[in-house]
Motif scaffolding. Structure first.
Motif, PDB file in Angstrom:
ATOM      1  N   LYS A   1       0.337  11.130   4.694  1.00 21.50           N
ATOM      2  CA  LYS A   1       0.904  10.074   4.707  1.00 21.50           C
ATOM      3  C   LYS A   1       0.256   9.071   3.753  1.00 21.50           C
ATOM      4  CE  LYS A   1       2.184   5.800   6.812  1.00 21.50           C
ATOM      5  NZ  LYS A   1       2.225   4.910   8.285  1.00 21.50           N
ATOM      6  N   ASP A   2      -1.155   9.061   3.646  1.00 15.94           N
ATOM      7  CA  ASP A   2      -1.873   8.365   2.750  1.00 15.94           C
ATOM      8  C   ASP A   2      -1.754   9.030   1.260  1.00 15.94           C
ATOM      9  OD1 ASP A   2      -2.859   6.747   4.868  1.00 15.94           O
ATOM     10  OD2 ASP A   2      -4.708   7.786   5.033  1.00 15.94           O
ATOM     11  N   ALA A   3      -1.685  10.265   1.197  1.00 13.57           N
ATOM     12  CA  ALA A   3      -1.664  10.690  -0.191  1.00 13.57           C
ATOM     13  C   ALA A   3      -0.473  10.379  -0.741  1.00 13.57           C
ATOM     14  CB  ALA A   3      -1.798  12.530  -0.052  1.00 13.57           C
ATOM     15  N   ALA A   4       0.805  10.589  -0.090  1.00 13.73           N
ATOM     16  CA  ALA A   4       1.923  10.073  -0.614  1.00 13.73           C
ATOM     17  C   ALA A   4       2.219   8.750  -1.124  1.00 13.73           C
ATOM     18  CB  ALA A   4       2.977  10.466   0.535  1.00 13.73           C
ATOM     19  N   ILE A   5       1.608   7.954  -0.389  1.00 10.20           N
ATOM     20  CA  ILE A   5       1.713   6.366  -0.546  1.00 10.20           C
ATOM     21  C   ILE A   5       0.894   6.139  -1.806  1.00 10.20           C
ATOM     22  CG2 ILE A   5       0.707   4.217  -0.011  1.00 10.20           C
ATOM     23  CD1 ILE A   5       1.859   4.947   3.113  1.00 10.20           C
ATOM     24  N   ALA A   6      -0.266   6.874  -2.021  1.00  4.06           N
ATOM     25  CA  ALA A   6      -1.298   6.629  -3.271  1.00  4.06           C
ATOM     26  C   ALA A   6      -0.593   7.079  -4.312  1.00  4.06           C
ATOM     27  CB  ALA A   6      -2.454   7.390  -2.948  1.00  4.06           C
ATOM     28  N   SER A   7       0.020   8.363  -4.348  1.00  2.00           N
ATOM     29  CA  SER A   7       0.863   8.823  -5.392  1.00  2.00           C
ATOM     30  C   SER A   7       1.920   7.852  -5.981  1.00  2.00           C
ATOM     31  CB  SER A   7       1.460  10.330  -5.226  1.00  2.00           C
ATOM     32  OG  SER A   7       2.303  10.986  -6.077  1.00  2.00           O
ATOM     33  N   GLN A   8       2.655   7.478  -4.979  1.00  2.00           N
ATOM     34  CA  GLN A   8       4.024   6.537  -5.343  1.00  2.00           C
ATOM     35  C   GLN A   8       3.303   5.086  -5.837  1.00  2.00           C
ATOM     36  OE1 GLN A   8       6.990   7.349  -5.206  1.00  2.00           O
ATOM     37  NE2 GLN A   8       7.604   5.292  -6.061  1.00  2.00           N
ATOM     38  N   GLN A   9       2.311   4.755  -5.361  1.00  2.00           N
ATOM     39  CA  GLN A   9       1.720   3.475  -5.915  1.00  2.00           C
ATOM     40  C   GLN A   9       1.220   3.636  -7.501  1.00  2.00           C
ATOM     41  OE1 GLN A   9      -1.208   2.510  -2.806  1.00  2.00           O
ATOM     42  NE2 GLN A   9       0.153   0.847  -2.086  1.00  2.00           N
ATOM     43  N   ARG A  10       0.822   4.692  -7.622  1.00  2.00           N
ATOM     44  CA  ARG A  10       0.066   5.285  -8.926  1.00  2.00           C
ATOM     45  C   ARG A  10       1.311   5.033  -9.998  1.00  2.00           C
ATOM     46  NH1 ARG A  10      -3.405   8.724  -6.502  1.00  2.00           N
ATOM     47  NH2 ARG A  10      -1.991  10.489  -6.704  1.00  2.00           N
ATOM     48  N   ARG A  11       2.387   5.131  -9.579  1.00  2.00           N
ATOM     49  CA  ARG A  11       3.724   5.114 -10.334  1.00  2.00           C
ATOM     50  C   ARG A  11       4.078   3.629 -10.880  1.00  2.00           C
ATOM     51  NH1 ARG A  11       5.279   9.409  -6.744  1.00  2.00           N
ATOM     52  NH2 ARG A  11       5.169  11.318  -7.485  1.00  2.00           N
ATOM     53  N   GLY A  12       3.892   2.814 -10.068  1.00  2.00           N
ATOM     54  CA  GLY A  12       4.004   1.447 -10.096  1.00  2.00           C
ATOM     55  C   GLY A  12       4.428   0.768  -8.676  1.00  2.00           C
ATOM     56  N   PRO A  13       4.795  -0.527  -8.984  1.00  3.69           N
ATOM     57  CA  PRO A  13       5.065  -1.210  -7.739  1.00  3.69           C
ATOM     58  C   PRO A  13       6.408  -0.458  -6.774  1.00  3.69           C
ATOM     59  CG  PRO A  13       4.999  -2.755  -9.434  1.00  3.69           C
ATOM     60  CD  PRO A  13       4.985  -1.314 -10.055  1.00  3.69           C
ATOM     61  N   ALA A  14       6.121  -0.697  -5.633  1.00  8.04           N
ATOM     62  CA  ALA A  14       7.240   0.103  -4.725  1.00  8.04           C
ATOM     63  C   ALA A  14       7.304  -0.978  -3.411  1.00  8.04           C
ATOM     64  CB  ALA A  14       6.695   1.143  -4.213  1.00  8.04           C
ATOM     65  N   ASP A  15       8.705  -0.804  -2.947  1.00  4.68           N
ATOM     66  CA  ASP A  15       8.924  -1.563  -1.879  1.00  4.68           C
ATOM     67  C   ASP A  15       8.153  -1.062  -0.630  1.00  4.68           C
ATOM     68  OD1 ASP A  15      10.780  -3.417  -0.103  1.00  4.68           O
ATOM     69  OD2 ASP A  15      11.305  -1.536   0.820  1.00  4.68           O
ATOM     70  N   PRO A  16       7.449  -2.214  -0.033  1.00  6.80           N
ATOM     71  CA  PRO A  16       6.691  -1.534   1.400  1.00  6.80           C
ATOM     72  C   PRO A  16       7.493  -0.838   2.311  1.00  6.80           C
ATOM     73  CG  PRO A  16       6.046  -3.964   0.495  1.00  6.80           C
ATOM     74  CD  PRO A  16       7.340  -3.672  -0.142  1.00  6.80           C
ATOM     75  N   ALA A  17       8.569  -1.190   2.700  1.00  6.78           N
ATOM     76  CA  ALA A  17       9.187  -0.357   3.579  1.00  6.78           C
ATOM     77  C   ALA A  17       9.643   0.953   3.144  1.00  6.78           C
ATOM     78  CB  ALA A  17      10.582  -1.068   3.847  1.00  6.78           C
ATOM     79  N   GLU A  18       9.905   1.078   1.738  1.00  4.22           N
ATOM     80  CA  GLU A  18      10.230   2.454   1.200  1.00  4.22           C
ATOM     81  C   GLU A  18       9.113   3.167   1.238  1.00  4.22           C
ATOM     82  OE1 GLU A  18      12.755   5.425  -0.690  1.00  4.22           O
ATOM     83  OE2 GLU A  18      12.799   3.835   0.847  1.00  4.22           O
ATOM     84  N   LEU A  19       8.018   2.570   0.728  1.00  3.12           N
ATOM     85  CA  LEU A  19       6.435   3.142   0.777  1.00  3.12           C
ATOM     86  C   LEU A  19       6.200   3.810   2.188  1.00  3.12           C
ATOM     87  CD1 LEU A  19       3.814   1.127  -1.380  1.00  3.12           C
ATOM     88  CD2 LEU A  19       4.679   3.350  -1.702  1.00  3.12           C
ATOM     89  N   GLN A  20       6.405   3.033   3.255  1.00  4.09           N
ATOM     90  CA  GLN A  20       6.201   3.662   4.697  1.00  4.09           C
ATOM     91  C   GLN A  20       6.961   4.694   4.951  1.00  4.09           C
ATOM     92  OE1 GLN A  20       3.511   2.783   6.902  1.00  4.09           O
ATOM     93  NE2 GLN A  20       2.932   1.643   5.029  1.00  4.09           N
ATOM     94  N   ARG A  21       8.321   4.612   4.464  1.00  6.19           N
ATOM     95  CA  ARG A  21       9.264   5.661   4.892  1.00  6.19           C
ATOM     96  C   ARG A  21       8.937   7.126   4.049  1.00  6.19           C
ATOM     97  NH1 ARG A  21      13.109   8.604   2.897  1.00  6.19           N
ATOM     98  NH2 ARG A  21      12.814   7.453   0.784  1.00  6.19           N
TER      99      ARG A  21
END
Length: 488
Positions: free
Chosen positions: A155-175
């Motif tokens: 989970k942490d790795a996927a969230i960090a990867s997505q955040q490096r691409r730019g801002p993201a909706d928190p709910a979508e990050l959690q999903r």
């Protein structure tokens, strides 16, 4: 709701002592929730009011986890208990609910309870393999770590990867993070066991209490009184019915148990046996109010993979008998293994895979025949085999013979090998005259295995505890849903 004692004992028990303030997270909070997963499984497979099926699925959370069923002769379902302070849809649990459940603050994404439910395709039986939360395994892409961290690492790795691409909706990050965590856990279990996980089911903290209350409580039995300030456990010895916060405390306790987490696993298995019996034998499925409460609880707490056709699965397994569900624990080599992550549970993947491969062998029926002058020997061997989860059929006497042997039908070689090993390494032989699914033990005068006169167990094996090389779920700890066992 406090435990209801079968003996009718009255009076209130003293309130459990206040838990001391602790700087680390409460132990075992995830373990107390996963054991309700079988309630949903039983609900699906026992032929309940199918008019409720669409209502159940309409509010059920799903996740993109598995790659679909694999044609390997069995259906393998990964049952996971999440140490989560949210519901199945990601909504935070209210503070008053957390207080009622004795749940402290915890932001970690840990899967402290994992059970692999192995169901042969004939649908006549099922074996649930428990994984101790600290099992030291290879996590793909992360190296060797405790298995309960696989979900969080993914989970942490996927969230960090997505955040490096730019801002993201928190709910979508959690999903996205949750899906990635589940996938990594599935890959980790597949790597350890050698099986292909077909389906995934996850339950959260809130669901545990509400499901146990919806079914009217779960029967359990303790060999001695239990009191633990960390979990809030406060129970007398004997049979009793528990639900809600008491049920959480029952399956959460590890302090004060002889084998700590390993005995807690046995607690969970015993609770599952009681839960399955309750749903199968009571009026839960015929009671509209209880059924509605159970469906609501499942919707709030259970996450399933999106590829699971639950209705078709239920139709295939609706003849599964309650006693045909057996629980055990993967073989453990060292329960106090020193690692860079602290003490962990060391396992041998080869032995884990072997245990799962021979699981269907326990479904053959074994007859035990005494060919000696020792009265009652067949019955004692029967008891020994039953303690290890072997289904025993005929018990009796036969013509005297000097040598012992385990005979088997052509389709029951694996079952015969397991029985022969349990009885001290007896020889096996194929017997085409035996009906399918049948094993026959002939006890000759040379028999020196378990239950024989003057039998002494080999070193490394103890019947009232744990030793290296012995699976914690074997022997006296093997549990089926045919009875409510008394446990520590």
């Amino acid at each position: 709701m406090r435990p209801q004692h079968d003996t009718g004992a009255a009076g209130r028990r003293p309130a459990p002592p206040r838990r001391p303030v602790r700087r680390h997270r409460p132990a075992g909070t995830g373990a107390r929730v996963a054991v309700t997963l079988l309630s949903a499984f039983v609900l699906f497979v026992t032929g309940y009011a199918w008019s409720n099926y669409r209502h159940l699925l309409s509010g059920l959370a799903t996740s993109d986890v598995t790659d679909g069923a694999a044609a390997d002769g069995a259906t393998d379902i990964l049952l996971v208990g999440m140490d989560s302070r949210t519901d199945a849809h990601g909504n935070p649990l209210p503070a008053h609910v957390l207080r009622d459940l004795h749940a402290g603050a915890n932001d970690a994404a840990l899967t402290d309870t994992i059970i692999l439910l192995h169901i042969p395709n004939d649908g006549t039986s099922a074996v649930g393999f428990s994984f101790p939360r600290d099992t030291y395994v290879h996590i793909p892409g992360h190296g060797q770590h405790k298995i309960n961290s696989a979900y969080g690492r993914g989970k942490d790795a996927a969230i960090a990867s997505q955040q490096r691409r730019g801002p993201a909706d928190p709910a979508e990050l959690q999903r996205l993070g949750a899906d990635a965590g589940r996938k990594l856990l599935v890959r980790t279990v597949e790597g350890l066991t050698g099986v292909s996980v077909d389906h995934y089911a996850e339950v959260n903290l809130l669901g545990f209490a509400r499901i146990t209350e919806a079914v009217g409580g779960v029967p359990v039995c303790l060999t001695a009184p239990a009191r633990d300030s960390y979990s809030g456990a406060n129970f007398p010895a004997g049979r009793q019915t528990i639900s809600g916060a008491d049920a959480l405390a029952f399956v959460r306790q590890r302090h004060g148990l002889p084998r700590g987490d390993l005995d807690r696993v046995v607690r969970q298995q015993a609770f599952l046996a009681g839960l399955a019996q309750t749903v199968l034998s009571s009026d839960v499925l015929a009671n509209p109010a209880r059924l509605r409460a159970l469906i609501t609880s499942v919707q709030e707490s259970v996450v399933l993979d999106r590829d699971w056709d639950v209705h078709a699965f239920a139709e295939r397994l609706r003849d599964l008998a309650g006693g045909a569900v057996r629980f055990t624990t993967i073989p453990v080599e060292d329960p106090a293994y020193e690692t860079p992550d602290g003490l962990a549970v060391r396992v041998d993947p080869r032995k884990v895979r072997a245990a799962i491969e021979v699981a269907p062998a326990a479904d053959a029926v074994t007859d035990v025949l005494n060919a000696t002058r020792t009265s009652g020997l067949a019955q004692r061997v029967h008891t020994e085999l039953a303690r290890h989860g072997v289904r025993v059929g005929e018990v009796g006497n036969t013509t005297a013979r000097g040598t012992s042997v385990v005979r088997h039908a052509p389709d029951s070689a694996d079952a015969a090998a397991r029985v022969a090993e349990l009885l001290g390494g007896l020889p096996t032989e194929r017997d085409a005259t035996l009906p399918g699914g049948r094993v026959q033990v002939l006890i000759g005068s040379d028999y020196r295995g378990p239950a024989a006169p003057r039998f002494a167990p080999p070193r490394g094996v103890v019947f009232d505890g744990f030793r290296s090389g012995q699976a914690p779920g074997a022997g006296a700890d093997a549990i089926t849903t045919a009875a409510i066992p008394c446990v520590s």
